[in-house]
Design a protein around this motif. Sequence first.
Motif, short mmCIF file in Angstrom:
data_model
loop_
_atom_site.label_atom_id
_atom_site.label_comp_id
_atom_site.label_asym_id
_atom_site.label_seq_id
_atom_site.Cartn_x
_atom_site.Cartn_y
_atom_site.Cartn_z
N GLU A 1 -9.66 -28.57 29.38
CA GLU A 1 -10.89 -29.37 29.41
C GLU A 1 -11.79 -29.03 28.23
O GLU A 1 -12.42 -29.91 27.63
CB GLU A 1 -11.62 -29.14 30.73
CG GLU A 1 -10.90 -29.74 31.93
CD GLU A 1 -11.50 -29.32 33.25
OE1 GLU A 1 -11.45 -30.11 34.21
OE2 GLU A 1 -12.04 -28.17 33.33
N ILE A 2 -11.85 -27.76 27.88
CA ILE A 2 -12.64 -27.32 26.72
C ILE A 2 -12.06 -27.94 25.45
O ILE A 2 -12.78 -28.49 24.61
CB ILE A 2 -12.68 -25.78 26.61
CG1 ILE A 2 -13.49 -25.20 27.76
CG2 ILE A 2 -13.26 -25.35 25.26
CD1 ILE A 2 -13.42 -23.69 27.87
N LYS B 1 -23.81 -25.33 27.56
CA LYS B 1 -23.21 -25.86 28.79
C LYS B 1 -22.12 -24.93 29.31
O LYS B 1 -22.03 -24.67 30.51
CB LYS B 1 -22.65 -27.26 28.52
CG LYS B 1 -22.05 -27.92 29.76
CD LYS B 1 -21.70 -29.37 29.50
CE LYS B 1 -20.46 -29.53 28.66
NZ LYS B 1 -20.00 -30.94 28.60
N LEU B 2 -21.32 -24.40 28.39
CA LEU B 2 -20.20 -23.54 28.79
C LEU B 2 -20.69 -22.22 29.40
O LEU B 2 -20.06 -21.69 30.33
CB LEU B 2 -19.31 -23.26 27.57
CG LEU B 2 -18.02 -22.48 27.82
CD1 LEU B 2 -17.14 -23.17 28.86
CD2 LEU B 2 -17.25 -22.31 26.51
N LYS C 1 -23.02 -21.70 31.35
CA LYS C 1 -23.36 -21.92 32.76
C LYS C 1 -22.14 -22.26 33.62
O LYS C 1 -22.25 -22.34 34.84
CB LYS C 1 -24.39 -23.04 32.87
CG LYS C 1 -25.70 -22.75 32.14
CD LYS C 1 -26.62 -23.95 32.19
CE LYS C 1 -27.90 -23.70 31.39
NZ LYS C 1 -28.80 -24.90 31.40
N ASP C 2 -21.00 -22.44 32.97
CA ASP C 2 -19.79 -22.86 33.68
C ASP C 2 -19.00 -21.63 34.15
O ASP C 2 -18.91 -20.62 33.45
CB ASP C 2 -18.92 -23.71 32.74
CG ASP C 2 -17.79 -24.41 33.47
OD1 ASP C 2 -17.95 -25.58 33.80
OD2 ASP C 2 -16.76 -23.74 33.71
N GLU C 3 -18.43 -21.72 35.34
CA GLU C 3 -17.67 -20.60 35.89
C GLU C 3 -16.40 -20.30 35.11
O GLU C 3 -15.82 -19.21 35.24
CB GLU C 3 -17.33 -20.87 37.36
CG GLU C 3 -16.46 -22.08 37.59
CD GLU C 3 -16.19 -22.33 39.07
OE1 GLU C 3 -15.25 -23.09 39.36
OE2 GLU C 3 -16.91 -21.77 39.90
N GLY C 4 -15.99 -21.22 34.25
CA GLY C 4 -14.81 -20.99 33.44
C GLY C 4 -15.10 -20.26 32.14
O GLY C 4 -14.17 -19.96 31.37
N CYS C 5 -16.35 -19.92 31.91
CA CYS C 5 -16.73 -19.29 30.64
C CYS C 5 -16.04 -17.94 30.44
O CYS C 5 -15.55 -17.64 29.35
CB CYS C 5 -18.25 -19.11 30.60
SG CYS C 5 -18.86 -18.47 29.03
#
Length: 229
Positions: free
Chosen positions: A5-6, A48-49, A51-55
Amino acid sequence: MNAKEIEAELFAMRDEKYATFQARIIPTVAEEKILGVRTPQLRNFAKKLIKDEGCGTFLKKLPHKYFEEDQLHAFVISPQKDFDLCLEQVEAFLPHINNWATCDQLSPKAFKKEKEKLLPCIKKWIKSEKTYTIRFGIGMLMQHFLDENFCDQYASMVAKVRSDEYYVNMMRAWYFATALAKQYDLVLPYIQQKKLDAWTHNKAIQKSIESYRITAEQKSYLRTLKVSL
């Protein structure tokens, strides 16, 4: 947000003409690994990233495939406020940096308030065998230890670095040009006594002469100190 997705978001922002331009000024990165995403877009994506759990997964997935992923990585790390966590992230990332742009974009805010803890790290980085780890260390010394925290020991550390790498020596020249602008009387002896290799010596003088922070009188004198290569 996962890795695919990134990558998809980065591809959606790509600009092939800009990528061609970037490939010319960042020659250490293969052209096919540059997408041409502009810095403001990457900075916004990083916000944005963060704050994302995938960071966390993204930061651990090293090395990255694309230049923009490295830039994104730098922009995600830089705002980190916890010194120890930030240092851990920086240490993990530094060995994988392969270009001057990512190296210079990595500017951790946490380092500003913990200079006593930062200094031993800088001393270690400057002694590294990796080009961009050395460059980063010198950059941090320039950023955090050229004002009220300056002492002759720091300039000596940079002067003693010896490298055949262009991107190391350019940073050394940049350091001394900035040091001359901020600490002219204390740093001038390094130029007068020719403590740098000839190329870095002349490049530091050149960059100083180009600086608006150096007086006309100082520039005139520095011109007399150039050496033959």
